[in-house]
Enzyme design. Structure first.
Site, PDB file in Angstrom:
ATOM      1  N   LYS A 177     -14.268 112.587  75.812  1.00 42.02           N
ATOM      2  CA  LYS A 177     -13.660 111.279  75.681  1.00 42.02           C
ATOM      3  C   LYS A 177     -12.679 111.335  74.519  1.00 42.02           C
ATOM      4  O   LYS A 177     -13.059 111.610  73.378  1.00 42.02           O
ATOM      5  CB  LYS A 177     -14.737 110.236  75.413  1.00 42.02           C
ATOM      6  CG  LYS A 177     -14.177 108.854  75.218  1.00 42.02           C
ATOM      7  CD  LYS A 177     -15.277 107.834  75.293  1.00 42.02           C
ATOM      8  CE  LYS A 177     -14.767 106.440  75.029  1.00 42.02           C
ATOM      9  NZ  LYS A 177     -15.852 105.466  75.125  1.00 42.02           N
ATOM     10  N   ARG A 184     -10.818  96.872  75.700  1.00 43.22           N
ATOM     11  CA  ARG A 184     -11.350  96.260  74.473  1.00 43.22           C
ATOM     12  C   ARG A 184     -11.109  94.757  74.484  1.00 43.22           C
ATOM     13  O   ARG A 184     -11.894  93.990  73.940  1.00 43.22           O
ATOM     14  CB  ARG A 184     -10.739  96.944  73.249  1.00 43.22           C
ATOM     15  CG  ARG A 184     -11.249  98.381  73.120  1.00 43.22           C
ATOM     16  CD  ARG A 184     -10.628  99.124  71.978  1.00 43.22           C
ATOM     17  NE  ARG A 184     -11.006 100.543  72.028  1.00 43.22           N
ATOM     18  CZ  ARG A 184     -10.371 101.511  71.390  1.00 43.22           C
ATOM     19  NH1 ARG A 184      -9.338 101.228  70.620  1.00 43.22           N
ATOM     20  NH2 ARG A 184     -10.769 102.758  71.500  1.00 43.22           N
ATOM     21  N   LYS A 206     -12.202 111.416  80.183  1.00 44.03           N
ATOM     22  CA  LYS A 206     -11.640 110.087  80.003  1.00 44.03           C
ATOM     23  C   LYS A 206     -10.624 110.068  78.874  1.00 44.03           C
ATOM     24  O   LYS A 206     -10.924 110.638  77.824  1.00 44.03           O
ATOM     25  CB  LYS A 206     -12.806 109.153  79.690  1.00 44.03           C
ATOM     26  CG  LYS A 206     -12.443 107.752  79.356  1.00 44.03           C
ATOM     27  CD  LYS A 206     -13.693 106.997  79.058  1.00 44.03           C
ATOM     28  CE  LYS A 206     -13.320 105.625  78.574  1.00 44.03           C
ATOM     29  NZ  LYS A 206     -14.434 104.919  78.029  1.00 44.03           N
ATOM     30  N   SER A 256      -8.516 101.444  81.529  1.00 42.43           N
ATOM     31  CA  SER A 256      -7.855 100.141  81.614  1.00 42.43           C
ATOM     32  C   SER A 256      -6.349 100.204  81.403  1.00 42.43           C
ATOM     33  O   SER A 256      -5.586  99.515  82.078  1.00 42.43           O
ATOM     34  CB  SER A 256      -8.499  99.196  80.604  1.00 42.43           C
ATOM     35  OG  SER A 256      -8.421  99.751  79.301  1.00 42.43           O
ATOM     36  N   TYR A 273     -10.832 100.511  88.290  1.00 46.07           N
ATOM     37  CA  TYR A 273     -10.856  99.050  88.459  1.00 46.07           C
ATOM     38  C   TYR A 273     -10.269  98.640  89.805  1.00 46.07           C
ATOM     39  O   TYR A 273     -10.281  97.462  90.147  1.00 46.07           O
ATOM     40  CB  TYR A 273     -10.109  98.380  87.295  1.00 46.07           C
ATOM     41  CG  TYR A 273     -10.733  98.737  85.972  1.00 46.07           C
ATOM     42  CD1 TYR A 273     -11.904  98.103  85.536  1.00 46.07           C
ATOM     43  CD2 TYR A 273     -10.208  99.748  85.166  1.00 46.07           C
ATOM     44  CE1 TYR A 273     -12.508  98.459  84.348  1.00 46.07           C
ATOM     45  CE2 TYR A 273     -10.808 100.119  83.967  1.00 46.07           C
ATOM     46  CZ  TYR A 273     -11.951  99.469  83.564  1.00 46.07           C
ATOM     47  OH  TYR A 273     -12.566  99.835  82.387  1.00 46.07           O
TER      48      TYR A 273
HETATM   49  C1  PBG Z   1     -17.039 102.159  75.021  1.00 44.28           C
HETATM   50  C2  PBG Z   1     -16.089 102.323  76.120  1.00 44.28           C
HETATM   51  C3  PBG Z   1     -14.684 102.239  76.086  1.00 44.28           C
HETATM   52  C4  PBG Z   1     -14.262 102.369  77.415  1.00 44.28           C
HETATM   53  C5  PBG Z   1     -15.405 102.546  78.210  1.00 44.28           C
HETATM   54  N1  PBG Z   1     -16.526 102.537  77.381  1.00 44.28           N
HETATM   55  C6  PBG Z   1     -13.740 101.923  75.003  1.00 44.28           C
HETATM   56  C7  PBG Z   1     -13.709 102.670  73.770  1.00 44.28           C
HETATM   57  O1  PBG Z   1     -14.272 103.761  73.640  1.00 44.28           O
HETATM   58  O2  PBG Z   1     -13.111 102.153  72.843  1.00 44.28           O
HETATM   59  C8  PBG Z   1     -12.844 102.293  77.872  1.00 44.28           C
HETATM   60  C9  PBG Z   1     -12.637 102.057  79.302  1.00 44.28           C
HETATM   61  C10 PBG Z   1     -11.277 101.616  79.676  1.00 44.28           C
HETATM   62  O3  PBG Z   1     -10.339 101.593  78.862  1.00 44.28           O
HETATM   63  O4  PBG Z   1     -11.127 101.280  80.846  1.00 44.28           O
HETATM   64  N2  PBG Z   1     -17.400 103.220  74.263  1.00 44.28           N
END
Ligand code: PBG
Length: 330
Positions: A201, A211, A255, A281, A319
């Site tokens: 990630k 967020r 991701k 997102s 999504y």
């Molecule tokens: C939480 C999490 C995040 C996303 C999924 N789980 C955000 C982050 O790490 O700040 C992001 C998913 C998205 O942007 O669609 N840890």
């Protein structure tokens, strides 16, 4: 592997007709390829739109039937639950994560009671929806503490497993959490609860709209670079995956998605385990934008999703999942 050359060989022959193109297709999408994220909010009878994510909504628990029914009808194998937490429930330690009446726990119980094994449920294991600073773990002098955070993640994992979560998805990038969670689950008789590690990630700017969707955007202090990965690196991604497999991950996630197709391919080729991609997102919003502006049409969604399959992903968190039946038909 060249078996002939022009003019005897014409690769366009196979592309001439639609039936022939269908015959030689190497990758395709089916409903089995999709994981549908669902945002939850407190209250009753609400389907709330999210400004930065057109077409995506936050649902109150009493509205879940409607969306889960439709996911099952569309043959989507798994949903992922994400809570929008009211700010008065957030604190520095993220204690709401361990409240057995929190949104995720309530949703898990209700969905499992009604649908049992008809659909899988995945839940993030991380503190960011619940912390007042928006970080995924405990904060000390702007640094997210590793081992202290893991202790809380263990309880969050067990609680979610007890409430009916099928697939725990640690998403916080703490070191060693997969092994610790696996041990803790096994010790507490949850040997069969799967772990999908967000093994790779990246500290990405593509998470902005998410967020906003979970209400942590304006709270987040600084960035997540001292725990999420540096996007300049790919060897490091392989080390992360190797460790998580050793520690007991059943599946791994890469991701974001589209800017990281190279990583998906590397991980799949090297480890031959189930690899998921998260079309995050920011990617979603960009695709929506280009469609809104009439630059292109739904084909752009299919093209981006197929690229994940081509790279080697087994499934995609997207999504668009709940609308793909229509998009595929068009
Ligand atoms: C939480 C999490 C995040 C996303 C999924 N789980 C955000 C982050 O790490 O700040 C992001 C998913 C998205 O942007 O669609 N840890």
């Amino acid at each position: 592997m060249i078996t002939g050359k022009f003019p005897a060989l014409r690769l366009r022959r196979n592309r001439k007709t639609d039936w022939s193109r269908r015959l030689i297709e190497e990758n395709n999408l089916t409903p089995n390829d999709f994981i549908l994220p669902i945002f939850l909010i407190d209250g009753k009878n609400k389907k709330q739109s999210i400004r930065s994510m057109p077409g995506v909504y936050r649902y109150t628990i009493d509205k879940l039937n409607y969306i889960v029914d439709s996911a099952i009808k569309k043959n989507i194998p798994m949903i992922a639950l994400f809570p929008y937490t009211e700010s008065n429930k957030k604190n520095a330690l993220g204690t709401e994560a361990l409240n057995e009446n929190n949104l995720v726990c309530k949703a898990l119980q209700i969905i499992k009671r009604k649908y049992n094994k008809e659909i899988g449920i995945m839940c993030d294991v991380a503190l960011d929806p619940y912390t007042s600073h928006g970080h995924d773990g405990l904060l000390q002098d702007k640094y997210v503490l590793n081992d202290e955070t893991i202790k809380i993640l263990l309880d969050q994992s067990l609680l979610q497993a007890q409430m009916g979560c099928d697939v725990l998805a640690p998403s916080d990038m703490m070191d060693g959490r997969i092994g610790e969670i696996r041990k803790y689950l096994d010790k507490n008789d949850f040997k069969m609860t799967q772990i999908l590690s967000y093994a790779v990630k990246y500290a990405s700017s593509f998470y902005g709209p998410f967020r906003d969707a979970v209400g942590s955007k304006n709270l987040l202090k600084g960035n997540k670079k001292n725990y999420q990965m540096d996007y300049r690196n790919s060897d490091e991604a392989l080390r992360e995956v190797a460790l998580d497999i050793k520690e007991g991950a059943d599946m791994v996630m890469v991701k974001p998605g589209l800017p990281y197709l190279d990583i998906i391919q590397l991980v799949k080729k090297k480890f031959k385990i189930p690899v998921f991609a998260y079309q995050v997102s920011g990617e979603y919003s960009m695709l929506c934008n280009s469609i809104d502006k009439g630059i292109t049409n739904n084909e752009i969604i299919l093209e981006s999703l197929i690229s994940f399959k081509r790279a080697g992903a087994n499934a995609i968190v997207t999504y668009f999942a709940d609308r793909l039946d229509k998009i595929l038909k068009d």
